[in-house]
Enzyme design. Structure first.
Site, PDB file in Angstrom:
ATOM      1  N   ARG A 161       0.844  -1.214   0.000  1.00 11.22           N
ATOM      2  CA  ARG A 161       0.000   0.000   0.000  1.00 11.22           C
ATOM      3  C   ARG A 161       0.878   1.263   0.000  1.00 11.22           C
ATOM      4  NH1 ARG A 161      -3.015  -3.611  -0.479  1.00 11.22           N
ATOM      5  NH2 ARG A 161      -5.140  -3.806   0.300  1.00 11.22           N
ATOM      6  N   SER A 235     -10.381  -0.556   3.614  1.00 12.77           N
ATOM      7  CA  SER A 235      -9.557  -0.759   4.808  1.00 12.77           C
ATOM      8  C   SER A 235      -9.080   0.586   5.328  1.00 12.77           C
ATOM      9  CB  SER A 235      -8.327  -1.594   4.465  1.00 12.77           C
ATOM     10  OG  SER A 235      -8.694  -2.835   3.950  1.00 12.77           O
ATOM     11  N   GLU A 331      -4.281   3.574   6.624  1.00 12.19           N
ATOM     12  CA  GLU A 331      -4.046   3.419   5.193  1.00 12.19           C
ATOM     13  C   GLU A 331      -4.660   4.611   4.443  1.00 12.19           C
ATOM     14  OE1 GLU A 331      -5.405   1.338   1.335  1.00 12.19           O
ATOM     15  OE2 GLU A 331      -5.897   0.086   3.070  1.00 12.19           O
TER      16      GLU A 331
HETATM   17  N1  EPU Z   1     -10.494 -10.954  10.162  1.00 12.25           N
HETATM   18  C1  EPU Z   1     -11.131 -11.030  11.375  1.00 12.25           C
HETATM   19  N2  EPU Z   1     -12.068 -10.089  11.693  1.00 12.25           N
HETATM   20  C2  EPU Z   1     -12.381  -9.090  10.833  1.00 12.25           C
HETATM   21  C3  EPU Z   1     -11.731  -8.995   9.578  1.00 12.25           C
HETATM   22  C4  EPU Z   1     -10.775  -9.945   9.267  1.00 12.25           C
HETATM   23  O1  EPU Z   1     -10.867 -11.927  12.178  1.00 12.25           O
HETATM   24  O2  EPU Z   1     -13.257  -8.285  11.181  1.00 12.25           O
HETATM   25  C5  EPU Z   1      -9.528 -12.002   9.782  1.00 12.25           C
HETATM   26  C6  EPU Z   1     -10.132 -12.945   8.742  1.00 12.25           C
HETATM   27  O3  EPU Z   1     -10.859 -13.966   9.318  1.00 12.25           O
HETATM   28  C7  EPU Z   1      -8.904 -13.456   8.036  1.00 12.25           C
HETATM   29  C8  EPU Z   1      -7.971 -12.269   8.086  1.00 12.25           C
HETATM   30  O4  EPU Z   1      -8.416 -11.429   9.148  1.00 12.25           O
HETATM   31  O5  EPU Z   1      -8.317 -14.492   8.755  1.00 12.25           O
HETATM   32  C9  EPU Z   1      -7.901 -11.502   6.772  1.00 12.25           C
HETATM   33  O6  EPU Z   1      -9.164 -10.950   6.444  1.00 12.25           O
HETATM   34  P1  EPU Z   1      -9.562 -10.528   4.941  1.00 12.25           P
HETATM   35  O7  EPU Z   1      -9.374 -11.684   4.038  1.00 12.25           O
HETATM   36  O8  EPU Z   1     -10.890  -9.909   4.990  1.00 12.25           O
HETATM   37  O9  EPU Z   1      -8.453  -9.500   4.518  1.00 12.25           O
HETATM   38  P2  EPU Z   1      -7.744  -8.288   5.275  1.00 12.25           P
HETATM   39  O10 EPU Z   1      -6.333  -8.669   5.566  1.00 12.25           O
HETATM   40  O11 EPU Z   1      -8.568  -7.830   6.433  1.00 12.25           O
HETATM   41  C10 EPU Z   1      -6.741  -7.201   3.146  1.00 12.25           C
HETATM   42  C11 EPU Z   1      -6.753  -5.875   2.429  1.00 12.25           C
HETATM   43  C12 EPU Z   1      -8.067  -5.664   1.696  1.00 12.25           C
HETATM   44  C13 EPU Z   1      -8.249  -6.797   0.698  1.00 12.25           C
HETATM   45  C14 EPU Z   1      -8.211  -8.122   1.464  1.00 12.25           C
HETATM   46  C15 EPU Z   1      -8.254  -9.304   0.548  1.00 12.25           C
HETATM   47  C16 EPU Z   1      -5.312  -4.428   3.703  1.00 12.25           C
HETATM   48  C17 EPU Z   1      -5.214  -3.234   4.583  1.00 12.25           C
HETATM   49  N3  EPU Z   1      -6.537  -4.806   3.369  1.00 12.25           N
HETATM   50  O12 EPU Z   1      -7.742  -7.151   4.148  1.00 12.25           O
HETATM   51  O13 EPU Z   1      -7.962  -4.445   0.972  1.00 12.25           O
HETATM   52  O14 EPU Z   1      -9.449  -6.668   0.004  1.00 12.25           O
HETATM   53  O15 EPU Z   1      -6.983  -8.232   2.217  1.00 12.25           O
HETATM   54  O16 EPU Z   1      -7.030  -9.472  -0.093  1.00 12.25           O
HETATM   55  O17 EPU Z   1      -4.283  -4.973   3.322  1.00 12.25           O
HETATM   56  C18 EPU Z   1      -8.418  -2.120   1.014  1.00 12.25           C
HETATM   57  O18 EPU Z   1      -7.202  -1.943   0.928  1.00 12.25           O
HETATM   58  O19 EPU Z   1      -9.222  -1.150   1.076  1.00 12.25           O
HETATM   59  C19 EPU Z   1      -8.927  -3.479   1.091  1.00 12.25           C
HETATM   60  C20 EPU Z   1     -10.217  -3.721   1.252  1.00 12.25           C
END
Ligand code: EPU
Length: 335
Positions: A161, A235, A331
């Site tokens: 990012r 995010s 972010e």
């Molecule tokens: N999780 C939780 N609780 C929550 C949210 C997530 O326990 O409320 C856990 C999930 O169960 C999973 C892990 O966290 O084990 C990852 O969750 P998720 O797959 O939703 O992805 P993320 O790491 O929270 C990142 C990006 C997103 C992108 C997703 C999918 C960042 C800051 N965010 O989110 O990007 O869509 O991966 O690749 O890196 C964005 O940048 O605006 C964005 C939405």
């Protein structure tokens, strides 16, 4: 060049925050850039899709809404095509255009809000892919030098990012177009667990870039609030990097703590998980809330001021810091 004053930026930011631009214009032609550079010496702010900003106050100087359009195929060989895309194009429409032509590489990035110009700025990423993998070069107008500069992929210094546009070139340039290199022969990236689960759920037996985009769209729609219905900027925080040592200690206390590998000594921990563990998922504070389906997203319940969202983000930061000793980083760009 039509410049207006005291314009509400509410329609131009996905948080739906009602802040005013002192001066405002829509940029539809790159020729206007030289004109702005010579006639405006105060602050210049650029808005694309407005999907990664939090407006905490009225915006002084001129706010330029990027309306540059155009997609042009500039090169082709046996394996690739190169597309020169104007920075004001809507990102998701470019993804759909590539899929219609069966050009692979950005399908995992379907439905990310925002414009093409914002994509390199924060190296958008999702579901195992970052846009830097498809970017050949970025051209921008340099305000002070009053000329165009073109940066190749390495010069953009892409990180998680992150890019040079958030550092040395912050506020100094206007990205005009991005050249993408897309693949005629697709290699599918289904490494992200949620994608393979979704594909299975959809009964997909033969992989295609369209199927992957459909899976991504389904996952995103189920977790992330539609900014048209509820203001948000995706995010709000980055997923923090922690040392393996610290991670091992945390794992003793929280055996279920997820992580993504970074290198031999560091891992990324999902901020959404940390926030949820703090009991803040769905937390309501006046007109703002932590989204109840994805704790990494802060939402405007209707009439929130940018300051209220900022205060909620401070509460989240402090709570995570106290519980885990991890400092989250925003972010979203705060204006
Ligand atoms: N999780 C939780 N609780 C929550 C949210 C997530 O326990 O409320 C856990 C999930 O169960 C999973 C892990 O966290 O084990 C990852 O969750 P998720 O797959 O939703 O992805 P993320 O790491 O929270 C990142 C990006 C997103 C992108 C997703 C999918 C960042 C800051 N965010 O989110 O990007 O869509 O991966 O690749 O890196 C964005 O940048 O605006 C964005 C939405």
């Amino acid at each position: 060049m039509q410049v207006q004053d005291n314009i509400s930026l509410r329609p131009y930011n996905t948080f739906g925050i009602d802040a005013q631009a002192e001066y405002f214009m829509q940029l539809t032609d790159t020729n206007q850039l030289a004109e702005i550079a010579t006639s405006w010496h105060g602050e210049k702010h650029v808005i694309g899709g407005g999907s990664n900003i939090l407006l905490t106050k009225d915006v002084e100087g001129i706010t330029i809404l990027n309306c540059l359009k155009g997609i042009e195929q500039v090169k082709e060989d046996e394996n690739h095509v190169w597309l020169k895309v104007a920075s004001g194009e809507v990102w998701h429409e470019l993804v759909m255009y590539a899929i219609d032509h069966e050009w692979a590489g950005i399908e995992n990035l379907a439905l990310i809000p925002g414009t093409v110009g914002a994509a390199p700025m924060q190296n958008i990423g999702a579901y195992g892919v970052e846009v830097k993998e498809a970017i050949e070069e970025v051209t921008c107008w340099h305000w002070e030098e009053q000329r165009y500069i073109t940066l190749n992929n390495a010069q953009c210094r892409f990180g998680y990012r992150d890019s040079i546009f958030k550092h040395e070139l912050k506020g100094k340039v206007f990205i005009t177009y991005v050249v993408f290199r897309l693949n005629k022969r697709a290699t599918f990236n289904t490494s992200y667990g949620a994608i393979s689960q979704q594909l299975e759920k959809m009964g997909v037996t033969e992989l295609s870039i369209k199927a992957i985009a459909d899976a991504v769209i389904a996952i995103r729609s189920s977790k992330l609030p539609d900014p048209k219905l509820m203001g948000n900027a995706g995010s709000f925080f980055k997923n923090p990097s922690v040392s393996k040592l610290q991670y091992d200690k945390l794992q003793l206390q929280y055996p279920g703590i997820p992580s993504y590998p970074i290198d031999d000594t560091h891992v990324k921990v999902p901020a959404g998980w940390l926030i949820e563990q703090c009991g803040l998922k769905g937390y309501l504070a006046g007109n703002t809330a932590v989204h109840d389906k994805q704790a990494l997203v802060l939402v405007n319940k209707g009439q929130a001021k940018g300051k209220e969202v900022w205060e909620l983000s401070e509460k989240v930061l402090q709570t995570v810091q106290q519980k885990f000793g991890i400092t989250l980083e925003r972010e979203v760009q705060v204006w």
